[in-house]
Design an enzyme around this catalytic site. Structure first.
Site, mmCIF file in Angstrom:
data_model
loop_
_atom_site.group_PDB
_atom_site.id
_atom_site.type_symbol
_atom_site.label_atom_id
_atom_site.label_comp_id
_atom_site.label_asym_id
_atom_site.label_seq_id
_atom_site.Cartn_x
_atom_site.Cartn_y
_atom_site.Cartn_z
ATOM 1 N N GLU A 162 0.820 -1.212 0.000
ATOM 2 C CA GLU A 162 0.000 0.000 0.000
ATOM 3 C C GLU A 162 0.852 1.259 0.000
ATOM 4 O O GLU A 162 0.522 2.262 -0.647
ATOM 5 C CB GLU A 162 -0.950 0.010 1.202
ATOM 6 C CG GLU A 162 -1.923 1.154 1.170
ATOM 7 C CD GLU A 162 -3.147 0.902 2.015
ATOM 8 O OE1 GLU A 162 -3.954 1.840 2.151
ATOM 9 O OE2 GLU A 162 -3.307 -0.202 2.546
ATOM 10 N N GLU A 165 2.078 1.706 -3.474
ATOM 11 C CA GLU A 165 0.973 2.161 -4.317
ATOM 12 C C GLU A 165 0.733 3.663 -4.132
ATOM 13 O O GLU A 165 0.533 4.405 -5.101
ATOM 14 C CB GLU A 165 -0.293 1.382 -3.966
ATOM 15 C CG GLU A 165 -1.484 1.711 -4.851
ATOM 16 C CD GLU A 165 -2.701 0.888 -4.491
ATOM 17 O OE1 GLU A 165 -3.573 0.710 -5.355
ATOM 18 O OE2 GLU A 165 -2.791 0.419 -3.332
ATOM 19 N N CYS A 196 -7.934 -2.089 4.287
ATOM 20 C CA CYS A 196 -7.731 -3.161 5.272
ATOM 21 C C CYS A 196 -9.018 -3.585 5.962
ATOM 22 O O CYS A 196 -9.144 -4.731 6.381
ATOM 23 C CB CYS A 196 -6.729 -2.715 6.338
ATOM 24 S SG CYS A 196 -5.084 -2.400 5.723
ATOM 25 N N SER A 216 -7.448 1.522 -2.145
ATOM 26 C CA SER A 216 -6.203 0.806 -2.415
ATOM 27 C C SER A 216 -6.524 -0.557 -3.014
ATOM 28 O O SER A 216 -7.521 -1.196 -2.674
ATOM 29 C CB SER A 216 -5.413 0.627 -1.119
ATOM 30 O OG SER A 216 -4.336 -0.273 -1.311
ATOM 31 N N LYS A 256 -14.503 -9.959 9.093
ATOM 32 C CA LYS A 256 -13.491 -10.817 8.472
ATOM 33 C C LYS A 256 -14.072 -12.183 8.118
ATOM 34 O O LYS A 256 -13.550 -12.873 7.231
ATOM 35 C CB LYS A 256 -12.296 -10.992 9.409
ATOM 36 C CG LYS A 256 -11.434 -9.737 9.572
ATOM 37 C CD LYS A 256 -10.705 -9.399 8.304
ATOM 38 C CE LYS A 256 -9.802 -8.184 8.465
ATOM 39 N NZ LYS A 256 -9.183 -7.770 7.189
ATOM 40 N N GLU A 259 -15.311 -11.540 4.713
ATOM 41 C CA GLU A 259 -14.197 -11.356 3.786
ATOM 42 C C GLU A 259 -13.570 -12.690 3.403
ATOM 43 O O GLU A 259 -13.223 -12.921 2.235
ATOM 44 C CB GLU A 259 -13.144 -10.447 4.423
ATOM 45 C CG GLU A 259 -11.952 -10.161 3.517
ATOM 46 C CD GLU A 259 -10.850 -9.398 4.227
ATOM 47 O OE1 GLU A 259 -10.473 -8.314 3.749
ATOM 48 O OE2 GLU A 259 -10.354 -9.885 5.268
ATOM 49 N N GLU A 264 -13.562 -14.386 -4.664
ATOM 50 C CA GLU A 264 -12.284 -14.041 -5.304
ATOM 51 C C GLU A 264 -11.084 -14.273 -4.390
ATOM 52 O O GLU A 264 -9.933 -14.205 -4.844
ATOM 53 C CB GLU A 264 -12.294 -12.578 -5.762
ATOM 54 C CG GLU A 264 -12.295 -11.552 -4.633
ATOM 55 C CD GLU A 264 -13.669 -11.149 -4.167
ATOM 56 O OE1 GLU A 264 -13.814 -10.047 -3.601
ATOM 57 O OE2 GLU A 264 -14.614 -11.939 -4.369
ATOM 58 N N CYS A 426 -9.591 -1.398 15.188
ATOM 59 C CA CYS A 426 -9.835 -2.830 15.374
ATOM 60 C C CYS A 426 -9.855 -3.249 16.838
ATOM 61 O O CYS A 426 -10.443 -4.277 17.182
ATOM 62 C CB CYS A 426 -8.767 -3.645 14.649
ATOM 63 S SG CYS A 426 -8.579 -3.234 12.893
#
Length: 452
Positions: A162, A165, A196, A216, A256, A259, A264, A426
């Site tokens: 990141e 990037e 994230c 990102s 999560k 996720e 994918e 978090c």
């Protein structure tokens, strides 16, 4: 105060996955988990506390009425769960599956603990909130039968990805540089958003599609860890067939769970097929096989009679996958990802280290929105200073909406924006230990105390 409530969990049933009849069911794709968070209507008293904490107004039901969650509106952040004073909100759990795999000695079970868990796991066993228990946690995970691959290790990789990037965006958009390696950035203008937080990503996909080109392209540390565990680490560290590796994220986050099941997120399988590691007809497998919350891993420890508070706080030389930097450690709190990424980007652009007194301003702590300008002397320009305008936002109830409104009014206001759905980051995720009902925070505008 330590957690005194055993949070209800339920297993994923046959109807947890998108049904046949098309690629989408509502706004969820076939194969994506449904019903990760649900309200137990037998316990719900209609106090309406949960709806005050929901960032997307996904909870339906007025005062005194039984509430329910509108599936297509939910981002699975679990803030309603940890706010409910009556323990009426439940999360999907994979504890039973993980326990069975741990008993299968042909499998290598890999635990991937997130940074926020090391300051909360002992809370489940009567420890003080925020008590750092890294070595005790790792020793307890090994006692369960896991091989530990610290999420901090892959968080460092996230920063490399990141941060690089963002540097390329600065080169393309602010410095006017061009070249094949920078062409991709023409599709991704400022402001640059972090990626994230899965609840934020789901929120953007459902409600703020105009922001998607700004996110990102880097995966979250957990997803990077899962992909690496079943490719590079399978070959060089575990020396096993990737199909015999069962990867378990240990996380403060209920989103999560969603996720991990995204279709994918199977890059390891795709890479192994393309490189002949497995057969072309090998059925798909996910990079992350199961995602356990801090509460889940505590339940697994209780079943096995393991108390991390009683484990040794000593540890010898760390294994390669347990090595990480301080940049990764601060990922779990608001401003941590921003600080780590800026340190990397600053050095890449200036050739100098960013000094502490110039970076601590990005830490969110109990502030929902933080703004700062970081002057960066560009080495290629002989030290000419370019100002980087940043924003850190935590808590998607009000702060995120305000920041997105600012961006829509003026897309040049910020260059870099860190978003964490949960208040404080978090450390106060929906998968963390739950405080007793007597200490529930009933005012969603009051910042939650940080665990670290």
């Amino acid at each position: 105060m330590s957690s005194t409530i055993k949070v209800n969990t339920f297993l994923p049933g046959d109807n947890s996955y998108g049904e046949d009849g098309g690629a989408y069911q509502g706004n969820l794709r076939k194969g994506e988990l449904r019903g990760i968070i649900k309200i137990n209507r037998d316990k719900c008293v209609g106090c309406d506390t949960c709806s005050k904490f929901c960032p997307t107004q996904a909870i339906k039901g007025g005062l005194g009425a039984k509430h329910k969650i509108e599936e297509d509106a939910c981002v699975y952040c679990g803030q309603c769960l940890i706010a409910c004073p009556f323990n009426a909100i439940e999360q999907m759990s994979f504890v039973d599956q993980v326990e069975r795999v741990l008993d299968d000695k042909t499998k290598t079970c890999v635990a991937h603990p997130s940074p926020a868990v090391r300051v909360s796991i002992c809370e489940e066993f009567g420890g003080k909130p925020g008590e750092l228990s890294t070595n005790q946690m790792v020793n307890a995970l090994e006692a369960l039968g896991f091989v530990v691959y610290d999420c901090n290790n892959s968080a460092d990789q996230t920063i490399l990805e990141e941060g690089t990037e963002f540097v390329k965006k600065v080169q393309y958009w602010l410095l006017g540089e061009r070249g094949p390696e920078l062409h991709e950035q023409s599709k991704h203008p400022f402001p640059h958003f972090t990626s994230c937080c899965p609840a934020w990503v789901k929120n953007a996909e459902t409600y703020h599609a105009d922001m998607l080109p700004h996110l990102s392209t880097a995966k979250s540390p957990i997803q990077m860890g899962g992909a690496l565990a079943k490719t590079w680490a399978a070959k060089h560290i575990f020396k096993k067939d990737p199909r015999d590796i069962y990867f378990v994220s240990v996380t403060p986050c209920t989103a999560k769970i969603f996720e991990a099941a995204r279709p994918e997120m199977n890059q390891g399988w795709r890479w192994a097929k393309a490189n002949g590691v497995i057969g072309k007809d090998t059925p798909s497998y996910q990079d992350v096989d199961a995602s356990l919350t801090a509460r889940d891993i505590a339940e697994l420890m209780r079943r096995k009679g393991i108390n991390p508070l009683l484990m040794s706080n000593e540890r010898g030389d760390r294994a390669p996958l347990e090595i990480y930097t301080g940049a990764a450690t601060i990922f779990g709190t608001s401003g941590g990802v921003m600080e780590a990424a800026l340190r990397t980007a600053y050095f890449a652009l200036s050739g100098e280290d960013l000094q502490n007194e110039n970076i601590t301003v990005v830490r969110g702590h109990n502030n929902a929105i933080v703004e700062a300008t970081i002057p960066v002397p560009i080495k290629k320009l002989g030290g000419k200073v370019v100002d980087i305008n940043i924003c850190v936002v935590n808590g998607a109830n009000q702060g995120l909406k305000e920041v997105l409104n600012r961006v829509r009014v003026n897309k040049n206001r910020y260059h870099f924006i860190e978003v964490m759905n949960c208040p404080g980051g978090c450390v106060n995720g929906g998968g963390q230990p739950v405080q007793s009902s007597g200490t529930a925070w009933l005012n969603p505008t009051t910042p939650l105390p940080l665990r670290a």
